[in-house]
Design an enzyme around this catalytic site. Structure first.
Site, short mmCIF file in Angstrom:
data_model
loop_
_atom_site.label_atom_id
_atom_site.label_comp_id
_atom_site.label_asym_id
_atom_site.label_seq_id
_atom_site.Cartn_x
_atom_site.Cartn_y
_atom_site.Cartn_z
CE1 TYR A 190 32.26 51.89 32.24
CE2 TYR A 190 33.09 54.04 31.58
CZ TYR A 190 32.98 53.04 32.53
OH TYR A 190 33.57 53.19 33.76
CG ASP A 230 23.88 39.34 37.41
OD1 ASP A 230 23.92 40.59 37.43
OD2 ASP A 230 23.85 38.68 36.36
P1 NAD Z 1 36.66 46.26 38.38
O1 NAD Z 1 36.39 45.57 37.11
O2 NAD Z 1 37.86 45.89 39.16
O3 NAD Z 1 35.40 46.15 39.37
C1 NAD Z 1 34.08 46.06 38.94
C2 NAD Z 1 33.36 45.13 39.87
O4 NAD Z 1 31.99 45.05 39.49
C3 NAD Z 1 33.94 43.71 39.78
O5 NAD Z 1 34.15 43.20 41.06
C4 NAD Z 1 32.83 42.94 39.07
O6 NAD Z 1 32.78 41.57 39.40
C5 NAD Z 1 31.60 43.69 39.57
N1 NAD Z 1 30.43 43.42 38.74
C6 NAD Z 1 30.32 43.52 37.40
N2 NAD Z 1 29.09 43.13 37.02
C7 NAD Z 1 28.41 42.79 38.15
C8 NAD Z 1 27.10 42.32 38.40
N3 NAD Z 1 26.22 42.12 37.41
N4 NAD Z 1 26.73 42.08 39.69
C9 NAD Z 1 27.60 42.28 40.71
N5 NAD Z 1 28.87 42.71 40.52
C10 NAD Z 1 29.26 42.97 39.25
O7 NAD Z 1 36.69 47.79 38.02
P2 NAD Z 1 36.76 49.10 38.92
O8 NAD Z 1 37.70 50.00 38.23
O9 NAD Z 1 36.95 48.79 40.35
O10 NAD Z 1 35.28 49.68 38.68
C11 NAD Z 1 34.36 50.01 39.71
C12 NAD Z 1 33.40 51.06 39.18
O11 NAD Z 1 34.13 52.25 38.90
C13 NAD Z 1 32.72 50.67 37.87
O12 NAD Z 1 31.37 51.07 37.90
C14 NAD Z 1 33.49 51.47 36.83
O13 NAD Z 1 32.72 51.72 35.69
C15 NAD Z 1 33.80 52.71 37.61
N6 NAD Z 1 34.93 53.48 37.05
C16 NAD Z 1 36.19 52.96 37.01
C17 NAD Z 1 37.22 53.71 36.46
C18 NAD Z 1 38.62 53.20 36.38
O14 NAD Z 1 39.46 53.87 35.74
N7 NAD Z 1 38.97 52.07 36.97
C19 NAD Z 1 36.96 54.99 35.96
C20 NAD Z 1 35.67 55.48 36.01
C21 NAD Z 1 34.66 54.72 36.57
#
Ligand code: NAD
Length: 243
Positions: free
Chosen positions: A152, A60
């Site tokens: 966020y 984590d």
């Molecule tokens: P996702 O939810 O599929 O992936 C997020 C990952 O982070 C998951 O695998 C989750 O288990 C992991 N995670 C969360 N808390 C954690 C912790 N405490 N320790 C270790 N791992 C942890 O979402 P995603 O879309 O792949 O997001 C990845 C990144 O991209 C994030 O930071 C998100 O904010 C950013 N983002 C995503 C989007 C979008 O539209 N999908 C847009 C802008 C930014």
């Protein structure tokens, strides 16, 4: 010598695609996950079929002790960390006045504090080697703010602030720090959006499509190969937000 990269939150979505893309470029991947162990094992097995061996490590990363253990494991095994991708993150939709101190802690710790501590843990080694690349995955909402996503937005704006300040502090040590601020990317994070909402968002996007994790992974790949870009927030968003 092969480059070593830690990617946080790499079991699914954007982090998983970054891990796959970099692994295929002969970069040794340490894919961190927190809860999705099965998905992390699947990622490892998928890459093994292509004769690519990665490490999957549970931690984590919003907790100092766990982040420290993760980095210590990597330093013990590989003696260095060349690349850190701070990708782990969570989203949260709530009216501002309903946000609690617990929400603040959860979102800010997961999205921002994690990048702070992971960077602190890898930096002594990077500074010693006078080489390194840190990429923070922020969001367009950190740039322009999102209604119902104040925490966020704060966390992602904080990441971009950290990127800029650290880039100045670490440039003399030959360490580059950049943010990638994705627009809407097709991952589980957006699973709640309806088909109609997605169509509407496509219409509002000049390139007429929703992004994929590969779009972000390609930008990461480029940033890693680059040598003169630092302190930048690169928004990969199809033109949805142009500042
Ligand atoms: P996702 O939810 O599929 O992936 C997020 C990952 O982070 C998951 O695998 C989750 O288990 C992991 N995670 C969360 N808390 C954690 C912790 N405490 N320790 C270790 N791992 C942890 O979402 P995603 O879309 O792949 O997001 C990845 C990144 O991209 C994030 O930071 C998100 O904010 C950013 N983002 C995503 C989007 C979008 O539209 N999908 C847009 C802008 C930014």
């Amino acid at each position: 010598m092969e480059k070593i990269a830690i990617i946080t939150g790499a079991s699914r979505g954007i982090g998983r695609e970054i891990a796959k893309q970099l692994a295929k470029n002969n970069i040794k991947i340490i894919a961190n996950y927190n809860q999705s162990e099965q998905e992390a094992i699947q990622l490892k097995q998928e890459l093994e079929k292509e004769n690519i061996i990665i490490d999957i490590i549970k931690a984590d990363v919003s907790k100092r002790e766990e982040a420290k253990k993760l980095v210590q494991f990597v330093l013990k095994k590989y003696k260095k960390v060349d690349i850190l991708i701070n990708n782990a993150g969570i989203s949260e939709y709530k009216m501002f006045l309903e946000e609690t101190d617990e929400d603040w802690k959860r979102v800010i710790h997961t999205n921002l504090y994690s990048a702070f501590i992971m960077s602190q843990e890898v930096l002594p080694n990077m500074i010693h080697l006078k080489d390194g690349c840190i990429i923070n995955i922020s969001s367009i909402w950190g740039m322009v703010g999102a209604s119902l996503e104040v925490l966020y937005s704060i966390s992602k704006a904080g990441l971009d602030g950290m990127t800029k300040a650290l880039a100045k502090e670490l440039g003399p040590s030959n360490i580059r720090v950049n943010s990638i601020a994705p627009g809407l990317i097709n991952t589980d994070m957006n699973a709640d959006l309806t088909k109609d909402e997605l169509e509407q968002l496509k219409k509002e996007t000049p390139l007429g499509k929703i992004g994929t994790p590969k779009d972000i992974a390609k930008c990461v790949e480029w940033l890693i190969s680059d040598t003169f870009t630092t302190g930048q927030v690169i928004s990969v968003n199809g033109g949805w937000v142009i500042t």
